[in-house]
Design a protein around this motif. Structure first.
Motif, PDB file in Angstrom:
ATOM      1  N   GLN A  27       0.831  -1.204   0.000  1.00 12.81           N
ATOM      2  CA  GLN A  27       0.000   0.000   0.000  1.00 12.81           C
ATOM      3  C   GLN A  27       0.865   1.253   0.000  1.00 12.81           C
ATOM      4  N   MET A  28       1.993   1.202   0.660  1.00 16.96           N
ATOM      5  CA  MET A  28       2.878   2.374   0.735  1.00 16.96           C
ATOM      6  C   MET A  28       3.403   2.783  -0.637  1.00 16.96           C
ATOM      7  N   ALA A  56      -6.759   0.755   5.668  1.00 20.16           N
ATOM      8  CA  ALA A  56      -7.037   0.097   6.943  1.00 20.16           C
ATOM      9  C   ALA A  56      -8.124  -0.967   6.809  1.00 20.16           C
ATOM     10  N   LYS A  57      -9.151  -0.674   6.035  1.00 26.40           N
ATOM     11  CA  LYS A  57     -10.288  -1.580   5.933  1.00 26.40           C
ATOM     12  C   LYS A  57     -10.100  -2.689   4.920  1.00 26.40           C
ATOM     13  N   LEU A  58      -9.258  -2.470   3.919  1.00 23.59           N
ATOM     14  CA  LEU A  58      -9.125  -3.449   2.835  1.00 23.59           C
ATOM     15  C   LEU A  58      -7.785  -4.156   2.812  1.00 23.59           C
ATOM     16  N   LEU A  72      -5.520  -3.948  -9.530  1.00 24.54           N
ATOM     17  CA  LEU A  72      -5.605  -3.308  -8.218  1.00 24.54           C
ATOM     18  C   LEU A  72      -7.008  -2.758  -7.972  1.00 24.54           C
ATOM     19  N   VAL A  73      -7.537  -2.016  -8.924  1.00 25.01           N
ATOM     20  CA  VAL A  73      -8.860  -1.412  -8.773  1.00 25.01           C
ATOM     21  C   VAL A  73      -9.938  -2.495  -8.665  1.00 25.01           C
ATOM     22  N   ASP A  74      -9.811  -3.562  -9.439  1.00 26.09           N
ATOM     23  CA  ASP A  74     -10.767  -4.673  -9.326  1.00 26.09           C
ATOM     24  C   ASP A  74     -10.814  -5.204  -7.897  1.00 26.09           C
ATOM     25  N   ASP A  75      -9.646  -5.389  -7.284  1.00 26.73           N
ATOM     26  CA  ASP A  75      -9.586  -5.906  -5.913  1.00 26.73           C
ATOM     27  C   ASP A  75     -10.134  -4.895  -4.900  1.00 26.73           C
ATOM     28  N   LEU A  80     -14.475  -3.598  -1.200  1.00 26.03           N
ATOM     29  CA  LEU A  80     -15.549  -2.730  -0.714  1.00 26.03           C
ATOM     30  C   LEU A  80     -16.874  -3.478  -0.670  1.00 26.03           C
ATOM     31  N   LYS A  81     -17.117  -4.283  -1.697  1.00 30.78           N
ATOM     32  CA  LYS A  81     -18.357  -5.069  -1.739  1.00 30.78           C
ATOM     33  C   LYS A  81     -18.352  -6.130  -0.625  1.00 30.78           C
ATOM     34  N   ASP A  82     -17.237  -6.848  -0.503  1.00 29.94           N
ATOM     35  CA  ASP A  82     -17.137  -7.910   0.495  1.00 29.94           C
ATOM     36  C   ASP A  82     -17.323  -7.386   1.926  1.00 29.94           C
ATOM     37  N   ASN A  83     -16.892  -6.151   2.156  1.00 26.52           N
ATOM     38  CA  ASN A  83     -17.015  -5.533   3.479  1.00 26.52           C
ATOM     39  C   ASN A  83     -18.325  -4.762   3.665  1.00 26.52           C
ATOM     40  N   GLY A  84     -19.219  -4.860   2.673  1.00 27.86           N
ATOM     41  CA  GLY A  84     -20.508  -4.198   2.775  1.00 27.86           C
ATOM     42  C   GLY A  84     -20.440  -2.684   2.731  1.00 27.86           C
ATOM     43  N   MET A  85     -19.363  -2.168   2.191  1.00 23.70           N
ATOM     44  CA  MET A  85     -19.192  -0.717   2.146  1.00 23.70           C
ATOM     45  C   MET A  85     -19.908  -0.098   0.941  1.00 23.70           C
ATOM     46  N   ILE A  86     -20.010  -0.872  -0.134  1.00 24.84           N
ATOM     47  CA  ILE A  86     -20.794  -0.430  -1.308  1.00 24.84           C
ATOM     48  C   ILE A  86     -21.675  -1.580  -1.741  1.00 24.84           C
TER      49      ILE A  86
END
Length: 86
Positions: A27-28, A56-58, A72-75, A80-86
């Motif tokens: 991520q860095m 932090a969340k992903l 990267l964007v696909d993941d 976001l979907k898997d974590n219920g964020m979208i």
């Protein structure tokens, strides 16, 4: 979550991360590419998140290294979907 939100976020993530020096191994490696660094915001509809919050969340949803921005964007979108964020 509407398809418009996903498409809008996908475009924002692609724009933000496309200037990274691929391949990226953590991520860095993405921080220098972000217009406002870790404080860069991604917003669409009622959704709003900073790059730091995404990291932090992903963190566990990402599979580094990434060879290109599309993978990267696909993941990120899937995370976001898997974590219920979208």
């Amino acid at each position: 979550m509407s398809d418009d939100v996903e498409a809008d976020l996908r475009e924002q993530f692609t724009d933000a991360f496309s200037d990274a020096d691929f391949p990226v191994s953590s991520q860095m490696d993405l921080v220098p590419a972000l217009p406002q660094g870790p404080g860069t915001k991604f917003e669409s509809g009622d959704f709003s998140v900073t790059a730091m919050e995404l990291a932090a969340k992903l963190g566990s949803s990402q599979d580094f290294p990434y060879e290109d921005v599309e993978t990267l964007v696909d993941d990120v979108i899937e995370g976001l979907k898997d974590n219920g964020m979208i």
